[in-house]
Design an enzyme around this catalytic site. Structure first.
Site, mmCIF file in Angstrom:
data_model
loop_
_atom_site.group_PDB
_atom_site.id
_atom_site.type_symbol
_atom_site.label_atom_id
_atom_site.label_comp_id
_atom_site.label_asym_id
_atom_site.label_seq_id
_atom_site.Cartn_x
_atom_site.Cartn_y
_atom_site.Cartn_z
ATOM 1 N N ASN A 83 0.890 -1.178 0.030
ATOM 2 C CA ASN A 83 0.074 0.070 0.013
ATOM 3 C C ASN A 83 0.872 1.202 0.046
ATOM 4 O O ASN A 83 2.038 1.113 0.171
ATOM 5 C CB ASN A 83 -0.903 -0.050 1.384
ATOM 6 C CG ASN A 83 -0.198 -0.083 2.508
ATOM 7 O OD1 ASN A 83 0.561 0.629 2.802
ATOM 8 N ND2 ASN A 83 -0.077 -1.376 3.066
ATOM 9 N N ILE B 279 -1.656 -7.740 14.428
ATOM 10 C CA ILE B 279 -0.651 -7.631 15.265
ATOM 11 C C ILE B 279 -0.973 -6.696 16.258
ATOM 12 O O ILE B 279 -0.653 -6.955 17.698
ATOM 13 C CB ILE B 279 0.573 -6.547 14.651
ATOM 14 C CG1 ILE B 279 1.230 -7.566 13.324
ATOM 15 C CG2 ILE B 279 1.752 -6.228 15.487
ATOM 16 C CD1 ILE B 279 1.979 -6.787 12.340
HETATM 17 O O1 C5P Z 1 -8.241 -3.128 11.384
HETATM 18 P P1 C5P Z 1 -7.519 -1.963 10.677
HETATM 19 O O2 C5P Z 1 -6.450 -2.287 9.938
HETATM 20 O O3 C5P Z 1 -8.178 -0.918 10.426
HETATM 21 O O4 C5P Z 1 -6.841 -1.373 12.030
HETATM 22 C C1 C5P Z 1 -5.768 -0.577 12.020
HETATM 23 C C2 C5P Z 1 -4.878 -0.532 13.139
HETATM 24 O O5 C5P Z 1 -4.579 -1.886 13.600
HETATM 25 C C3 C5P Z 1 -3.567 0.168 12.860
HETATM 26 O O6 C5P Z 1 -3.034 0.475 14.099
HETATM 27 C C4 C5P Z 1 -2.848 -1.096 12.472
HETATM 28 O O7 C5P Z 1 -1.332 -0.661 12.675
HETATM 29 C C5 C5P Z 1 -3.138 -2.099 13.108
HETATM 30 N N1 C5P Z 1 -3.131 -3.384 12.365
HETATM 31 C C6 C5P Z 1 -2.260 -4.507 12.941
HETATM 32 N N2 C5P Z 1 -2.071 -5.607 12.009
HETATM 33 C C7 C5P Z 1 -3.020 -5.964 11.249
HETATM 34 C C8 C5P Z 1 -4.041 -4.718 10.605
HETATM 35 C C9 C5P Z 1 -3.854 -3.619 11.463
HETATM 36 O O8 C5P Z 1 -1.455 -4.279 13.837
HETATM 37 N N3 C5P Z 1 -2.939 -6.930 10.564
#
Ligand code: C5P
Length: 400
Positions: A210, A309
């Site tokens: 991205n 994560i």
């Molecule tokens: O669910 P979404 O991607 O919108 O959530 C965003 C938040 O979750 C951000 O803080 C992003 O760094 C974290 N995130 C993560 N691991 C993922 C997806 C998102 O830590 N696989």
């Protein structure tokens, strides 16, 4: 001096003989790593020319509030937002009085009203003018408003008088400026931050990723280290240099980011997930480059979900204060609140990516900070300034 690395200093020069020292100040600020833009009042230009300041700063000097050319480029509101600090050196008695009054009849006073950045003034004037009750009352007002006052120093003055009123020397001003960026609010704490995109391989030459630049996460790492924290930055591929004194761990995929996060988050006090992690990755990475099929107009790529994560860290038995981001183009607050609960976060930093010029890949951002009890809007400002404000807010939360 390294704490001025990449700091954006808007240097305001007002009318006084000490304006000649501002030329040296530009150089010294740049030597300490700062980026400098200069704004001069009409009176300042009687003492030193904009051309001198332009040659030294390497940027056009801003002199007019209503300048069609400037407004089309870097107008006064952009300049106000650009700054991490507005430093006025020299600050004349007249300018200080006008700042106290909140006047906005020239570029510099207007900027001071508009900026979300901290302001510092370095007074320079005749000792009698400095001692005058009006000036002293004005300076007291500035201090009450948390405007920093650097100096003045005592000594011989241009007019032959001896006393308080000389502007501090350039190097002293650089030191005073650098000290503003060191807060100590996270001294003794360990902060782990994820940043940038992740890259998920399809075959040896292709991947899913991205447009995340990593700017927000890197700015947070810099702000955390300046606040005294031991800081670990776990970064996907970006074009950015790691801030000084930050331990930077480079990763490519979401799974690598998770492994590094688990390794470093154990025993940390704050975990901030600023990375734009790919939600899905190819189910299989082809060993050889996938060949174009001349007979097929489409191809299917099977994807599997990546681990979350931040949710994994928030589920740890000894959970750090866990902060996530919510970049949304609609229903900002509702979606952010959903993330707070679903991922068991302590704080969500929500930004509206539908707004042009902020957020993803931009230099500025505006956010709403949300926890279980409250919401706070932080209006548009540079990512560096926003990072410092967010770190100050987090430091306050973990101290409560
Ligand atoms: O669910 P979404 O991607 O919108 O959530 C965003 C938040 O979750 C951000 O803080 C992003 O760094 C974290 N995130 C993560 N691991 C993922 C997806 C998102 O830590 N696989």
């Amino acid at each position: 001096m390294s704490s001025l690395t990449n700091k954006r200093i808007l240097l305001g020069v007002t009318g006084g003989i000490a304006a000649y020292k501002s030329a040296d100040l530009v150089r010294r600020l740049q030597d300490a790593g700062a980026r400098v833009q200069v704004v001069m009042t009409a009176a300042a230009q009687e003492f030193i020319t904009p051309l001198t300041m332009q040659a030294l700063s390497g940027n056009p000097v801003h002199t007019n509030l209503l300048d069609p050319a400037a407004e089309a480029g870097m107008g006064h509101i952009q300049l106000a937002r650009w700054a991490d600090l507005v430093l006025i050196a020299p600050a004349s008695a007249d300018f200080i009085a006008r700042l106290v009054q909140g006047q906005a009849d020239d570029l510099l006073t207007t900027l001071c009203l508009a900026t979300p950045a901290p302001i510092a003034v370095a007074p320079a004037m005749n000792q009698g003018m400095w001692r005058n009750a009006s000036t002293q009352a004005n300076v007291d007002v500035l201090k009450q408003r948390k405007i920093h006052v650097f100096g003045p120093a005592a000594g011989e003055q241009a007019c032959g008088d001896i006393g308080l009123g000389r502007m501090l020397e350039a190097l002293q001003l650089v030191e005073a400026t650098a000290s503003l960026f060191v807060s100590g609010s996270l001294a003794g704490k360990k902060v782990v931050i994820t940043a940038g995109p992740t890259r998920e391989a399809i075959d040896p030459v292709r991947y899913i990723s991205n447009h995340s630049s990593g700017k927000m996460g890197y700015a947070l790492a810099q702000a955390a280290v300046e606040a005294g924290a031991q800081t670990v930055l776990i970064s996907g591929p970006t074009q950015l240099a790691a801030p000084e004194r930050v331990e930077c761990i480079s990763v490519i995929t979401a799974e690598e980011m998770l492994t590094a996060s688990l390794q470093h988050a154990l025993g940390c006090d704050v975990f901030i997930a600023a990375a734009a992690v790919a939600d899905y990755r190819p189910a299989q990475i082809a060993v050889h480059k996938i060949k174009k099929n001349a007979d097929a107009e489409s191809m299917l790529l099977e994807l599997v979900k990546n681990p979350d994560i931040v949710a994994t860290i928030a589920a740890l038995e000894k959970k750090p204060f866990t902060v996530g981001f919510a970049a949304e183009s609609e229903n900002l607050i509702a979606y952010a609140q959903g993330k707070l609960t679903r991922k068991n976060l302590d704080l969500v930093i929500a930004n509206n990516i539908a707004d042009a010029g902020i957020g993803f890949n931009a230099d500025e951002n505006a956010v709403t900070v949300i926890d279980k009890e409250y919401q706070q809007v932080l209006t548009q400002r540079s990512k560096q300034q926003l990072a410092r404000d967010l770190i100050a807010l987090i430091a306050q939360k973990i101290a409560d």
